[in-house]
Write a protein that holds these residues in place. Structure first.
Motif, PDB file in Angstrom:
ATOM      1  N   LEU A  44       0.818  -1.274  -0.024  1.00 44.12           N
ATOM      2  CA  LEU A  44      -0.091  -0.033  -0.099  1.00 44.12           C
ATOM      3  C   LEU A  44       0.955   1.158  -0.009  1.00 44.12           C
ATOM      4  N   ASN A  45       2.058   1.392   0.745  1.00 45.68           N
ATOM      5  CA  ASN A  45       2.844   2.484   0.735  1.00 45.68           C
ATOM      6  C   ASN A  45       3.616   2.742  -0.646  1.00 45.68           C
ATOM      7  N   ILE A  46       3.791   1.813  -1.174  1.00 40.21           N
ATOM      8  CA  ILE A  46       4.294   1.702  -2.640  1.00 40.21           C
ATOM      9  C   ILE A  46       3.227   2.363  -3.733  1.00 40.21           C
ATOM     10  N   LEU A  67      -5.982  -1.074  -6.798  1.00 40.82           N
ATOM     11  CA  LEU A  67      -5.192  -1.640  -5.874  1.00 40.82           C
ATOM     12  C   LEU A  67      -5.093  -1.329  -4.613  1.00 40.82           C
ATOM     13  N   ALA A  68      -5.050   0.164  -4.442  1.00 44.21           N
ATOM     14  CA  ALA A  68      -4.893   0.748  -3.157  1.00 44.21           C
ATOM     15  C   ALA A  68      -6.227   0.291  -2.320  1.00 44.21           C
ATOM     16  N   LEU A  69      -7.511   0.441  -3.085  1.00 50.28           N
ATOM     17  CA  LEU A  69      -8.657  -0.090  -2.681  1.00 50.28           C
ATOM     18  C   LEU A  69      -8.474  -1.283  -1.986  1.00 50.28           C
ATOM     19  N   ASP A  70      -8.135  -2.248  -2.882  1.00 48.89           N
ATOM     20  CA  ASP A  70      -8.023  -3.635  -2.355  1.00 48.89           C
ATOM     21  C   ASP A  70      -7.197  -3.898  -1.303  1.00 48.89           C
ATOM     22  N   LEU A  71      -6.059  -3.167  -0.932  1.00 46.23           N
ATOM     23  CA  LEU A  71      -5.069  -3.305  -0.006  1.00 46.23           C
ATOM     24  C   LEU A  71      -5.545  -2.743   1.237  1.00 46.23           C
ATOM     25  N   GLU A  72      -6.414  -1.644   1.140  1.00 47.09           N
ATOM     26  CA  GLU A  72      -6.949  -1.013   2.293  1.00 47.09           C
ATOM     27  C   GLU A  72      -7.920  -1.851   2.620  1.00 47.09           C
ATOM     28  N   THR A  73      -8.915  -2.579   1.948  1.00 47.70           N
ATOM     29  CA  THR A  73      -9.769  -3.404   2.121  1.00 47.70           C
ATOM     30  C   THR A  73      -9.353  -4.442   2.970  1.00 47.70           C
ATOM     31  N   GLU A  74      -8.235  -5.145   2.420  1.00 44.41           N
ATOM     32  CA  GLU A  74      -7.524  -6.336   2.998  1.00 44.41           C
ATOM     33  C   GLU A  74      -6.984  -6.003   4.178  1.00 44.41           C
ATOM     34  N   THR A 105     -17.516  -1.782   5.656  1.00 45.16           N
ATOM     35  CA  THR A 105     -17.277  -2.713   4.763  1.00 45.16           C
ATOM     36  C   THR A 105     -16.609  -3.974   5.310  1.00 45.16           C
ATOM     37  N   SER A 106     -15.844  -3.890   6.512  1.00 41.66           N
ATOM     38  CA  SER A 106     -15.287  -5.064   6.656  1.00 41.66           C
ATOM     39  C   SER A 106     -16.215  -6.045   7.359  1.00 41.66           C
ATOM     40  N   ALA A 107     -17.270  -5.567   8.121  1.00 42.50           N
ATOM     41  CA  ALA A 107     -18.259  -6.191   8.704  1.00 42.50           C
ATOM     42  C   ALA A 107     -19.022  -6.797   7.605  1.00 42.50           C
ATOM     43  N   PHE A 108     -19.463  -6.140   6.679  1.00 42.69           N
ATOM     44  CA  PHE A 108     -20.217  -6.706   5.489  1.00 42.69           C
ATOM     45  C   PHE A 108     -19.578  -7.802   4.914  1.00 42.69           C
ATOM     46  N   LEU A 109     -18.091  -7.950   4.529  1.00 42.14           N
ATOM     47  CA  LEU A 109     -17.388  -8.729   3.682  1.00 42.14           C
ATOM     48  C   LEU A 109     -17.182  -9.953   4.485  1.00 42.14           C
ATOM     49  N   ILE A 110     -16.779  -9.671   5.688  1.00 43.80           N
ATOM     50  CA  ILE A 110     -16.770 -10.970   6.699  1.00 43.80           C
ATOM     51  C   ILE A 110     -18.290 -11.521   6.731  1.00 43.80           C
TER      52      ILE A 110
END
Length: 270
Positions: A44-46, A67-74, A105-110
């Motif tokens: 994410l830093n890169i 990619l940034a959104l995917d990484l933050e979500t992960e 979003t985290s609770a929803f994905l889980i």
């Protein structure tokens, strides 16, 4: 004038051996390798370092932002997984949305990861209630629909567009995803051409295009991509130079103003 136009096209049609193409491919490859190694923070830093540069061709900007959104979500998912480890199914459904209509979003994905294969009618009703809520933003509603589609969960939902204040019936497999839309991809490419000599405007034009997508969802604007992309570019030029849309087709100018005003209303409410 013809020479300038030709040069703009060259910039947007990168060859695979072009130095700029090779550079961004290396950056993306490095970030993906770190993702495979579960080093999400470093990846994410890169990506964030690249996104802070003043000019990125739209071809790569879209992939870097995703990619940034995917990484933050992960990262948030991993952090939240332990938090929700002992939360029951009945409790989880209520943690997806807060009293202000903001999606966790985290609770929803889980929740979806655990129970997607056997969602109950009651749970579907609760999710549809989010999709028709006047409090929840279009971004979060579309996020729900995109993830239903990703899990190949086929449902027909009522959907209320919080910005255009219109109601629709949507099938989860027919969701108009921004990154996959030929219409919006064409406009993005044209914006890249228009902003070649004004790179500082690129981000503003693309942000306006995203606003238009959210305003029109699940439909697309009735304008041709070329005339809308030119209108977006000229609108942003006028915003910086104090113009009042004299060079923009009247219908497009009024449409963009309407999109801006709807976004302001949402911001005030939230």
């Amino acid at each position: 004038m013809k020479k300038d136009k030709k040069n703009k096209k060259i910039v947007t049609q990168f060859h695979k051996d072009d130095p700029l193409t090779a550079y961004y491919n290396r950056v993306i490859k490095k970030a993906r390798k770190l993702m495979e190694e579960s080093d999400f923070r470093q990846a994410l830093n890169i990506i964030k370092d690249e996104l802070e540069t003043p000019y990125i061709p739209s071809t790569f900007l879209e992939e870097l932002e995703k990619l940034a959104l995917d990484l933050e979500t992960e990262i948030n998912y991993v952090k939240s997984a332990s938090e929700f480890e002992n939360v029951s199914r009945d409790q989880m459904i209520y943690k997806i949305i807060d009293q202000n209509g903001v999606l966790n979003t985290s609770a929803f994905l889980i929740f979806l990861g655990r129970y997607a294969s056997d969602l109950t009618p009651e749970e579907i009703k609760k999710i549809e209630a989010i999709l028709v809520s006047k409090k929840t933003s279009n971004i979060h509603k579309i996020y729900i629909l995109e993830n239903f589609r990703a899990h190949r969960l086929i449902y027909d939902f009522d959907f209320y567009n919080s910005q255009s204040k219109q109601s629709f019936r949507i099938n989860t497999m027919d969701v108009n995803i921004f990154e996959e839309s030929a219409y919006y991809n064409e406009i993005n490419s044209l914006i890249d051409e228009f902003t070649y000599k004004e790179p500082s405007l690129q981000h503003f034009c693309q942000s306006l295009l995203t606003m238009i997508y959210l305003y029109c969802f699940p439909k697309t604007p009735e304008f041709e991509p070329k005339e809308l992309s030119l209108g977006i570019f000229q609108y942003m030029v006028d915003s910086l130079q104090g113009g009042e849309g004299e060079k923009i087709k009247k219908e497009i100018y009024e449409f963009i103003k309407k999109v801006f005003n709807s976004d302001k209303e949402i911001a005030i409410k939230s």
